[in-house]
Design an enzyme around this catalytic site. Structure first.
Site, PDB file in Angstrom:
ATOM      1  N   HIS A  32       0.703  -1.307  -0.006  1.00 27.74           N
ATOM      2  CA  HIS A  32       0.178  -0.002   0.107  1.00 27.74           C
ATOM      3  C   HIS A  32       0.723   1.375   0.014  1.00 27.74           C
ATOM      4  CE1 HIS A  32      -3.453  -2.665   1.586  1.00 27.74           C
ATOM      5  NE2 HIS A  32      -3.886  -1.869   0.577  1.00 27.74           N
ATOM      6  N   ARG A  58      -5.810   6.609   1.889  1.00 26.25           N
ATOM      7  CA  ARG A  58      -5.561   5.597   2.881  1.00 26.25           C
ATOM      8  C   ARG A  58      -4.276   5.804   3.734  1.00 26.25           C
ATOM      9  NH1 ARG A  58      -7.584  -0.422   0.851  1.00 26.25           N
ATOM     10  NH2 ARG A  58      -6.358  -0.053  -0.807  1.00 26.25           N
ATOM     11  N   ASP A 225     -14.296  -5.518  -3.617  1.00 28.63           N
ATOM     12  CA  ASP A 225     -13.779  -5.535  -2.415  1.00 28.63           C
ATOM     13  C   ASP A 225     -14.070  -4.542  -1.407  1.00 28.63           C
ATOM     14  OD1 ASP A 225     -11.995  -5.794  -0.413  1.00 28.63           O
ATOM     15  OD2 ASP A 225     -10.441  -6.614  -1.612  1.00 28.63           O
ATOM     16  N   GLU A 251     -16.603  -9.006  -1.269  1.00 29.25           N
ATOM     17  CA  GLU A 251     -15.428  -9.370  -0.501  1.00 29.25           C
ATOM     18  C   GLU A 251     -15.408  -8.615   0.857  1.00 29.25           C
ATOM     19  OE1 GLU A 251     -11.831 -10.343  -2.501  1.00 29.25           O
ATOM     20  OE2 GLU A 251     -10.702  -9.247  -0.892  1.00 29.25           O
ATOM     21  N   GLU A 279      -8.642 -11.889   4.733  1.00 29.76           N
ATOM     22  CA  GLU A 279      -7.128 -11.509   4.521  1.00 29.76           C
ATOM     23  C   GLU A 279      -6.688 -10.681   5.786  1.00 29.76           C
ATOM     24  OE1 GLU A 279      -8.293  -8.712   1.527  1.00 29.76           O
ATOM     25  OE2 GLU A 279      -6.966  -7.377   2.286  1.00 29.76           O
ATOM     26  N   ASP A 301      -3.809 -14.295   4.014  1.00 31.26           N
ATOM     27  CA  ASP A 301      -2.747 -13.823   3.555  1.00 31.26           C
ATOM     28  C   ASP A 301      -1.602 -14.600   4.093  1.00 31.26           C
ATOM     29  OD1 ASP A 301      -1.443 -10.797   2.258  1.00 31.26           O
ATOM     30  OD2 ASP A 301      -0.267 -12.349   3.303  1.00 31.26           O
ATOM     31  N   HIS A 328      -5.376 -14.184  -0.353  1.00 32.47           N
ATOM     32  CA  HIS A 328      -4.996 -12.670  -0.585  1.00 32.47           C
ATOM     33  C   HIS A 328      -3.535 -12.651  -1.070  1.00 32.47           C
ATOM     34  CE1 HIS A 328      -3.703  -8.569   0.692  1.00 32.47           C
ATOM     35  NE2 HIS A 328      -4.942  -8.465   0.058  1.00 32.47           N
ATOM     36  N   GLU A 348      -5.097 -14.747  -6.755  1.00 30.57           N
ATOM     37  CA  GLU A 348      -5.113 -13.505  -6.700  1.00 30.57           C
ATOM     38  C   GLU A 348      -3.913 -12.755  -7.217  1.00 30.57           C
ATOM     39  OE1 GLU A 348      -5.811 -10.909  -3.373  1.00 30.57           O
ATOM     40  OE2 GLU A 348      -6.175  -9.279  -4.614  1.00 30.57           O
TER      41      GLU A 348
HETATM   42  C1  LIG Z   1      -7.802  -3.064  -3.202  1.00 31.41           C
HETATM   43  C2  LIG Z   1      -8.013  -3.656  -1.771  1.00 31.41           C
HETATM   44  O1  LIG Z   1      -8.722  -2.167  -1.166  1.00 31.41           O
HETATM   45  C3  LIG Z   1      -6.839  -3.891  -0.856  1.00 31.41           C
HETATM   46  O2  LIG Z   1      -6.036  -2.797  -1.101  1.00 31.41           O
HETATM   47  C4  LIG Z   1      -6.199  -5.124  -1.340  1.00 31.41           C
HETATM   48  C5  LIG Z   1      -7.280  -6.290  -1.055  1.00 31.41           C
HETATM   49  O3  LIG Z   1      -8.012  -6.170  -0.056  1.00 31.41           O
HETATM   50  C6  LIG Z   1      -6.935  -7.604  -1.969  1.00 31.41           C
HETATM   51  O4  LIG Z   1      -6.409  -7.490  -2.754  1.00 31.41           O
HETATM   52  O5  LIG Z   1      -8.051  -8.249  -1.494  1.00 31.41           O
HETATM   53 MG   LIG Z   2      -9.361  -7.821   0.023  1.00 29.58          MG
END
Ligand SMILES: C[C@H](O)[C@H](O)CC(=O)C(=O)O
Ligand SMILES: [Mg+2]
Length: 404
Positions: A32, A58, A225, A251, A279, A301, A328, A348
């Site tokens: 991030h 963020r 998401d 999600e 995640e 994750d 994740h 992913e």
């Molecule tokens: C895009 C989402 O807000 C976050 O940065 C990543 C995520 O939650 C995901 O890949 O799943």
């Molecule tokens: Mg996510």
């Protein structure tokens, strides 16, 4: 063949890169932490969005304060394994001042024993996940990397071998239409509106999905998401408003521990739309509880859930329940696991290019040889290198703040 005597662990070292004390945009495992105007920081809805001053970015509320933790473990034959996760400088303290005692002097194959001791000894301060679990995960991954490098085997072979020839990926980013052109099987978009935006937010979210459906055609997978930003009512309304556009899943609508809420969203969701999350869950027990809510896909994750050792246990819980486990996006660390899982038919890939218009290694710039999907896929032969098959980029400036 003669059986090998495996080396013992001589030293564990912890370094960090990026985080609150560094320049913005260091990337690495703290993905991030990107430069300004990156899609990943563009008014994405979060639990902080209800406070106007934290709605646009963020990074404004500190999503990138932790930085990358690098754990290096050296065996007494000179072979070194390593891993990266999101825990930065604070993770370094935990490794060098606490966890080191369970590692040095052990045989490189004693991963399960070390993992159990790390979990039990930190129970009084680890909580149910977060920074401490990210750190433990990083050590666990470094141990698997070292074990693979000492035995000259890729981690996926140590786990029992591949159950498919290639991994196919969906892409997470702002441009599913471009992800489709790049060969991905689907695109997952962040949401930009939450409960504080009321029905206007529901309509805007559905309009974004409708627009992408128009651009991507009827069959390309589209997902949303929520990054913990919704409540049950808002999520239910969004799910129904997006159903006409064939949204595949919704999600992480809620904060991690709201298990009853996830159960209710699952009950409320339109038939055929999946409900997914995981995640930000950080213990095996929390995945057991999550599994019982009936969510369709659990998404640990591997750099945050307790490492590969815990991910294997989570996958078994999911398998017994007929659930999918689709980690994740944790790059090589999840590739080596998912290619061995029968309940992970796809995985992913998180787009870290600023406009999500081309593929770029997820943890860039910290890893050398980090694979990226070609035509939305990674073949198992790409993983055929010892350990996780990556090296540390010597050009990244690492700091070792503590030594034991
Ligand atoms: C895009 C989402 O807000 C976050 O940065 C990543 C995520 O939650 C995901 O890949 O799943
Ligand atoms: Mg996510």
């Amino acid at each position: 063949m003669e059986s090998k005597v495996l080396p013992k662990i001589k030293e564990i070292r912890a370094y960090f890169m990026g985080g609150a004390t560094a320049e913005k945009g260091s990337g690495g495992a703290d993905y991030h932490d990107q430069q300004e105007k990156h899609w990943i920081d563009d008014k994405i809805c979060t639990p902080m969005s209800k406070y106007k001053e934290y709605e646009q970015s963020r990074q404004s509320f500190g999503i990138n304060v932790l930085g990358t933790l690098v754990v290096e473990i050296e065996a007494d034959n000179g072979v070194t394994g390593f891993a990266v996760s999101t825990a930065g400088e604070m993770g370094c303290f935990i490794v060098e001042k606490h966890l080191n005692r369970f590692i040095e002097g052990r045989c490189v194959s004693e991963i399960k024993l070390i993992h159990d001791q790390m979990l039990r000894s930190s129970m009084y301060y680890a909580g149910s996940g977060g920074l401490v679990m990210n750190t433990i995960s990083c050590v666990d991954l470094a141990l698997w990397d070292l074990f693979g490098k000492c035995t000259q085997l890729p981690v996926y072979k140590l786990l029992g071998g591949a159950v498919r020839d290639e991994i196919q990926f969906y892409a997470t980013g702002s441009r599913p239409d471009l992800a489709k052109e790049m060969g991905f099987i689907g695109g997952k978009m962040p949401t930009h509106f939450g409960p504080h935006d009321g029905d206007h937010g529901v309509r805007e979210t559905a309009a974004m999905v409708a627009d992408m459906r128009e651009k991507c055609g009827p069959d390309f997978w589209l997902m949303l998401d929520g990054w913990m930003s919704m409540d049950v009512n808002f999520a239910t309304k969004v799910a129904h408003a997006c159903a006409p556009y064939n949204l595949k899943w919704i999600e992480e609508c809620l904060p991690p521990q709201q298990y009853d809420g996830y159960r209710e969203i699952k009950r409320n969701a339109p038939a055929g739309m999946m409900v997914t999350t995981g995640e930000h869950h950080g213990t095996l027990e929390s995945f057991q509880t999550l599994s019982e809510t009936g969510v369709d896909i659990m998404q640990p994750d591997v750099g945050w859930c307790g490492g590969l050792t815990t991910l294997l246990e989570i996958a078994a819980i999911a398998k017994a329940k007929g659930q999918l486990v689709v980690p994740h996006g944790s790059s090589v660390y999840s590739h080596h696991a998912v290619i061995t899982f029968t309940n992970t038919p796809f995985s992913e890939f998180l787009m870290t290019s600023p406009n999500a218009d081309h593929t770029r290694a997820q943890f860039a710039p910290i890893l050398l040889d980090e694979p990226v999907p070609v035509n939305g896929r990674i073949h198992k032969s790409v993983l055929d290198k010892p350990g996780f098959g990556v090296e540390l980029n010597p050009e990244c400036k690492l700091t070792r703040p503590y030594q034991h």
